[in-house]
Design an enzyme around this catalytic site. Structure first.
Site, PDB file in Angstrom:
ATOM      1  N   GLY A 192      41.515  42.623  34.336  1.00 44.13           N
ATOM      2  CA  GLY A 192      40.441  42.061  34.985  1.00 44.13           C
ATOM      3  C   GLY A 192      39.451  41.569  34.154  1.00 44.13           C
TER       4      GLY A 192
ATOM      5  CD  GLU B 169      46.152  43.712  28.086  1.00 44.10           C
ATOM      6  OE1 GLU B 169      45.733  42.938  27.632  1.00 44.10           O
ATOM      7  OE2 GLU B 169      46.753  44.612  27.340  1.00 44.10           O
TER       8      GLU B 169
ATOM      9  CB  CYS C   1      43.476  36.080  31.270  1.00 46.88           C
ATOM     10  SG  CYS C   1      45.186  36.219  30.702  1.00 46.88           S
TER      11      CYS C   1
HETATM   12  P1  NAD Z   1      40.035  40.741  40.642  1.00 44.23           P
HETATM   13  O1  NAD Z   1      38.930  40.368  41.601  1.00 44.23           O
HETATM   14  O2  NAD Z   1      41.417  40.585  41.363  1.00 44.23           O
HETATM   15  O3  NAD Z   1      40.043  42.208  40.175  1.00 44.23           O
HETATM   16  C1  NAD Z   1      40.721  42.890  39.302  1.00 44.23           C
HETATM   17  C2  NAD Z   1      41.322  44.364  40.078  1.00 44.23           C
HETATM   18  O4  NAD Z   1      39.956  45.135  39.653  1.00 44.23           O
HETATM   19  C3  NAD Z   1      41.451  44.269  41.407  1.00 44.23           C
HETATM   20  O5  NAD Z   1      42.548  45.097  41.482  1.00 44.23           O
HETATM   21  C4  NAD Z   1      40.208  45.005  42.145  1.00 44.23           C
HETATM   22  O6  NAD Z   1      40.614  45.632  43.198  1.00 44.23           O
HETATM   23  C5  NAD Z   1      39.598  45.904  41.167  1.00 44.23           C
HETATM   24  N1  NAD Z   1      38.257  45.920  41.263  1.00 44.23           N
HETATM   25  C6  NAD Z   1      37.309  44.854  41.342  1.00 44.23           C
HETATM   26  N2  NAD Z   1      36.176  45.752  41.568  1.00 44.23           N
HETATM   27  C7  NAD Z   1      36.378  46.982  41.353  1.00 44.23           C
HETATM   28  C8  NAD Z   1      35.415  48.097  41.320  1.00 44.23           C
HETATM   29  N3  NAD Z   1      34.078  47.825  41.190  1.00 44.23           N
HETATM   30  N4  NAD Z   1      35.803  49.252  40.875  1.00 44.23           N
HETATM   31  C9  NAD Z   1      36.995  49.375  40.660  1.00 44.23           C
HETATM   32  N5  NAD Z   1      38.014  48.270  40.729  1.00 44.23           N
HETATM   33  C10 NAD Z   1      37.607  47.058  40.983  1.00 44.23           C
HETATM   34  O7  NAD Z   1      40.067  40.009  39.429  1.00 44.23           O
HETATM   35  P2  NAD Z   1      39.044  39.491  38.278  1.00 44.23           P
HETATM   36  O8  NAD Z   1      38.498  40.828  37.905  1.00 44.23           O
HETATM   37  O9  NAD Z   1      38.107  38.441  38.877  1.00 44.23           O
HETATM   38  O10 NAD Z   1      39.996  38.860  37.341  1.00 44.23           O
HETATM   39  C11 NAD Z   1      39.862  37.890  36.449  1.00 44.23           C
HETATM   40  C12 NAD Z   1      39.453  38.518  35.133  1.00 44.23           C
HETATM   41  O11 NAD Z   1      40.591  39.006  34.682  1.00 44.23           O
HETATM   42  C13 NAD Z   1      39.055  37.212  34.071  1.00 44.23           C
HETATM   43  O12 NAD Z   1      37.972  37.658  33.376  1.00 44.23           O
HETATM   44  C14 NAD Z   1      40.533  37.108  33.283  1.00 44.23           C
HETATM   45  O13 NAD Z   1      40.301  36.661  32.266  1.00 44.23           O
HETATM   46  C15 NAD Z   1      40.900  38.654  33.337  1.00 44.23           C
HETATM   47  N6  NAD Z   1      42.467  38.526  33.357  1.00 44.23           N
HETATM   48  C16 NAD Z   1      42.731  39.150  31.922  1.00 44.23           C
HETATM   49  C17 NAD Z   1      44.227  39.366  31.683  1.00 44.23           C
HETATM   50  C18 NAD Z   1      44.802  39.722  30.416  1.00 44.23           C
HETATM   51  O14 NAD Z   1      45.711  40.092  30.624  1.00 44.23           O
HETATM   52  N7  NAD Z   1      43.824  39.987  29.589  1.00 44.23           N
HETATM   53  C19 NAD Z   1      44.893  38.904  32.660  1.00 44.23           C
HETATM   54  C20 NAD Z   1      44.333  38.238  33.823  1.00 44.23           C
HETATM   55  C21 NAD Z   1      42.989  38.088  34.150  1.00 44.23           C
END
Ligand code: NAD
Length: 491
Positions: free
Chosen positions: A197, A219, A253
């Site tokens: 995330g 990641e 990502c």
């Molecule tokens: P998202 O909003 O779906 O959140 C990711 C996860 O974090 C979810 O399961 C969510 O429930 C949890 N979460 C959110 N807030 C939280 C908190 N305060 N405490 C604990 N858990 C919490 O997704 P996102 O973060 O918006 O995803 C997008 C980001 O992820 C982008 O920056 C993207 O580049 C990155 N990403 C990285 C990869 C990789 O493999 N490196 C892959 C996909 C996405």
């Protein structure tokens, strides 16, 4: 798919965690045939329900069928299949390399599961970022709790329902929830936590892991730059770049985030992008089945605001529709470093082009910012490509391609520093969830050689020890480092 998205109650989470701990301790998840059975079940869970998953991906992300298949469903199946083919080999204990001093102790590395592991996944690839990771954790013999994103409620609900039907719920569970549920999960001690995330939440996860001393892999994301050389295959570069940006509406990502191009080549490159845009979307990009949508109103507003506030010039797209969370593939030229489009990971289908006066200026810009997940370069000139790869740091470095590398068999996938830590896919995912447990079984007769270690310590014993541990070093360097390196092979 019509099932309601109901969060897992907090007291249920406690029960599930405890149940998985007990079952893991019983050893049930360790036998290879057990792991194989669950992996095959996982594969059929996906294969039997492709149509349902296509529907939930369309409901959550407006996913065109081709993107649902190519970016989520099919690569997940391929990953499970390759894990199935190889995990037995990966799980075999390894002998330590031969050593005259220690081989008699029969030193081996046992490949052991880490315990109950937690996988927290984001919304953008709701299957590819959950199912192959579950496969890695199961293949390594762990119990696993997966917490998919609350932002893809249809896919998360389907995943949870099917997991109950196909998999062993005493060892593999899906938790439905958002921040509260994830925060509850993070109170426990885990064999490993894998979080995918954004970096802001990544810091919270790392801090929570530190509190319970649970190992953490992150990641994350970031702004992945694309260097365009005037000696590139222009048509190919434009096509692959526009595709990499438009796929999943830029919510990838490793999406190419922005382009660095020599000022005097910018317009020629824009023309090539316009040509590809016309070829890709002979009707409208918003026509049914052509473009994914932004995941939420909040995501739409954020990306739309970036578009409204840029000082660059829109040369492709710029069309939006709030009602359907649609933003068309958009290219913005003459973007300056201080522009809002350069202030954060875009995570939407907007491609800013930042012209530079020299390649060194572009490299200096990239190196003054966080190490991205990917660095891309389009060029037919080996020296140009080497210059970019050798003088930047990033999770991965790709020439003449975009976004496809996480699915390339045999390559580790992961970031570096602010774009993440740890690697997965294939054997790297198995290794992440595996503890390398050093082990030996020392024979009694070895004290004929190692008896010097026991008190009373004497001069004779110190001499005996010296014979045992006396590594011979290469010849002392004869000059300063460069000269010494040149001399090394002859030394
Ligand atoms: P998202 O909003 O779906 O959140 C990711 C996860 O974090 C979810 O399961 C969510 O429930 C949890 N979460 C959110 N807030 C939280 C908190 N305060 N405490 C604990 N858990 C919490 O997704 P996102 O973060 O918006 O995803 C997008 C980001 O992820 C982008 O920056 C993207 O580049 C990155 N990403 C990285 C990869 C990789 O493999 N490196 C892959 C996909 C996405």
């Amino acid at each position: 798919m019509t099932d309601q998205f109901v969060f897992t109650p907090l007291d249920e989470i406690e029960k599930i965690y405890n149940e998985l701990k007990v079952t893991f301790a019983s050893g049930k998840s360790r036998p290879i045939p057990y792991r194989r059975y669950q992996l095959i079940q996982l594969a059929y869970m996906l294969k039997d329900n492709i149509k349902l998953f296509e529907d939930t991906l369309a409901a959550d992300l407006g996913r065109p069928q081709l993107e649902a298949r190519m970016l989520d469903i099919d690569p997940s199946l391929v990953e499970i299949k390759s894990t199935l083919s190889s995990f037995e080999k990966w799980a075999k204990q390894e002998s330590a390399p031969f050593s005259i001093n220690f081989s008699a102790m029969r030193p081996v590395i046992r490949k052991e599961p880490k315990g109950v592991v937690l996988i927290i996944s984001p919304f953008n690839y709701p299957l590819f970022l959950t199912i192959p990771l579950m496969a890695s954790a199961i293949a390594a013999g762990n119990a696993v709790i997966i917490k998919p994103s609350e932002n893809t409620p249809a896919t998360t609900t389907l995943l949870a329902n099917l997991a109950e039907k196909y998999l062993d719920t005493s060892l593999i569970r899906v938790i439905k929830g958002g921040v509260t549920e994830t925060t509850k999960l993070l109170e426990y001690t885990w064999g490993h936590i894998l979080y995918t995330g954004g970096g802001k939440i990544g810091k919270l996860i790392a801090a929570a892991g530190a509190k319970t001393l649970s190992p953490v892999s992150l990641e994350l994301g970031g702004k992945s730059p694309v260097f365009i050389d005037s000696k590139c295959d222009l048509k190919m570069a434009a096509k692959r770049l526009l595709w990499g940006k438009a796929a999943n509406a830029g919510q990838t990502c490793v999406a190419p985030d922005y382009v660095i191009v020599q000022q005097d080549f910018q317009d020629k490159f824009v023309e090539a992008l316009q040509q590809s845009y016309r070829e890709f979307y002979p009707d409208k990009a918003s026509a049914p089945g052509q473009m994914s949508r932004l995941v939420s109103q909040q995501a739409f507003n954020r990306v739309n605001n970036l578009l409204k506030n840029t000082n660059g010039t829109i040369v492709i797209g710029g069309d939006t529709d709030e009602g359907t969370k649609y933003i068309g593939p958009t290219v913005v030229k003459d973007v300056k470093p201080e522009d809002c489009l350069m202030s954060e990971e875009i995570f939407g289908p907007i491609l800013p082009i930042m012209p530079v006066n020299s390649i060194d200026e572009g490299l200096a810009y990239v190196n003054a910012h966080d190490h991205p997940l990917s660095v891309y370069v389009f060029s037919q000139d080996s020296a140009y490509k080497a210059n970019i790869f050798d003088n930047t740091q990033s999770g991965s470095a790709m020439a003449n391609e975009t976004i496809i590398h996480p699915a390339v068999y045999g390559l580790p996938f992961g970031g570096t520093g602010p774009s993440g830590s740890g690697y997965h896919t294939g054997k790297y995912g198995f290794d992440m969830f595996t503890h390398l447990r050093s082990s030996l079984d020392s024979p009694g007769w070895l004290d004929m050689l190692l008896g010097f270690r026991y008190p009373p310590y004497t001069t004779a014993k110190i001499k005996a020890m010296g014979r045992f541990m006396n590594p011979s070093l290469p010849a002392r360097p004869k000059g300063p480092p460069e000269e010494h390196l040149l001399l090394w092979p002859e030394a």
